[in-house]
Scaffold this motif. Sequence first.
Motif, PDB file in Angstrom:
ATOM      1  N   ARG A  35       0.815  -1.220   0.000  1.00 54.40           N
ATOM      2  CA  ARG A  35       0.000   0.000   0.000  1.00 54.40           C
ATOM      3  C   ARG A  35       0.851   1.275   0.000  1.00 54.40           C
ATOM      4  O   ARG A  35       0.316   2.371  -0.189  1.00 54.40           O
ATOM      5  CB  ARG A  35      -0.923   0.009   1.217  1.00 54.40           C
ATOM      6  N   THR A  36       2.152   1.139   0.197  1.00 53.45           N
ATOM      7  CA  THR A  36       2.990   2.336   0.268  1.00 53.45           C
ATOM      8  C   THR A  36       3.020   3.100  -1.053  1.00 53.45           C
ATOM      9  O   THR A  36       3.298   4.293  -1.072  1.00 53.45           O
ATOM     10  CB  THR A  36       4.412   1.993   0.733  1.00 53.45           C
ATOM     11  N   THR A  37       2.706   2.442  -2.156  1.00 57.15           N
ATOM     12  CA  THR A  37       2.672   3.141  -3.442  1.00 57.15           C
ATOM     13  C   THR A  37       1.314   3.773  -3.710  1.00 57.15           C
ATOM     14  O   THR A  37       1.159   4.491  -4.687  1.00 57.15           O
ATOM     15  CB  THR A  37       3.014   2.178  -4.595  1.00 57.15           C
ATOM     16  N   ASP A  38       0.325   3.495  -2.854  1.00 60.39           N
ATOM     17  CA  ASP A  38      -1.009   4.048  -3.055  1.00 60.39           C
ATOM     18  C   ASP A  38      -1.337   5.154  -2.057  1.00 60.39           C
ATOM     19  O   ASP A  38      -1.488   6.310  -2.425  1.00 60.39           O
ATOM     20  CB  ASP A  38      -2.078   2.954  -2.933  1.00 60.39           C
ATOM     21  N   ASP A  39      -1.483   4.758  -0.775  1.00 59.94           N
ATOM     22  CA  ASP A  39      -2.018   5.713   0.180  1.00 59.94           C
ATOM     23  C   ASP A  39      -1.508   5.531   1.605  1.00 59.94           C
ATOM     24  O   ASP A  39      -2.063   6.098   2.532  1.00 59.94           O
ATOM     25  CB  ASP A  39      -3.543   5.605   0.197  1.00 59.94           C
ATOM     26  N   ALA A  40      -0.457   4.773   1.805  1.00 55.55           N
ATOM     27  CA  ALA A  40      -0.008   4.479   3.166  1.00 55.55           C
ATOM     28  C   ALA A  40       1.383   5.066   3.422  1.00 55.55           C
ATOM     29  O   ALA A  40       2.184   5.235   2.507  1.00 55.55           O
ATOM     30  CB  ALA A  40       0.002   2.977   3.397  1.00 55.55           C
ATOM     31  N   PHE A  41       1.638   5.351   4.700  1.00 55.42           N
ATOM     32  CA  PHE A  41       2.914   5.915   5.132  1.00 55.42           C
ATOM     33  C   PHE A  41       3.488   4.972   6.192  1.00 55.42           C
ATOM     34  O   PHE A  41       2.808   4.651   7.167  1.00 55.42           O
ATOM     35  CB  PHE A  41       2.706   7.311   5.715  1.00 55.42           C
TER      36      PHE A  41
END
Length: 184
Positions: free
Chosen positions: A143-149
């Motif tokens: 998900r880091t490439t979409d919306d997560a940190f």
Amino acid sequence: MSTTRKRVYGYLAEFKSASALYKAAAKVRDAGFRKWDCHSPYPIHGLDGAMGLKRSILPWLVFCGGATGTATAFALAYGTQVLLYPTVVQAKPVNVFSVPAFFPIMFELTILFSGFTTLFGLLALMKLPRLNHPLFASKQFHRTTDDAFFIAIEARDPKFSPDGTRALLEEIGGTSIELVEEED
């Protein structure tokens, strides 16, 4: 019967926003961790400073590569056109004053050596190519490439302790804290 042993890579914690990641990075830095990284879907201005990262040495490597290219071109042109095979063209002198004729090749080799130094220096500094990273096995890291940190703290850090590191990540606002393991 094949058994794969796994060793702990570290902890991965998710944060709600870019500002939460930024503040958490400063707290992880202040806690004294050295082997950790932040992951976000886009660049966050000032995150390098919050992480306590120094400037890269890549510009110095590229400068040295370019200077080597210039020196190589000068030595090649001067050695072949002045020392080994002096060529007199339109009664022009064959000595050090014929250097302006060497500028095109000096420019080209400066650019070529700088480009190669940039490529190979960057690969070496990033320790690439690494075909697989332990974080890729995480259930949530995609998900880091979409919306997560995320913040990932590695187990090889001297300050890492399973309970203490997890408690720190919870204290600074980390959610979905996951223990990431890699195959040995």
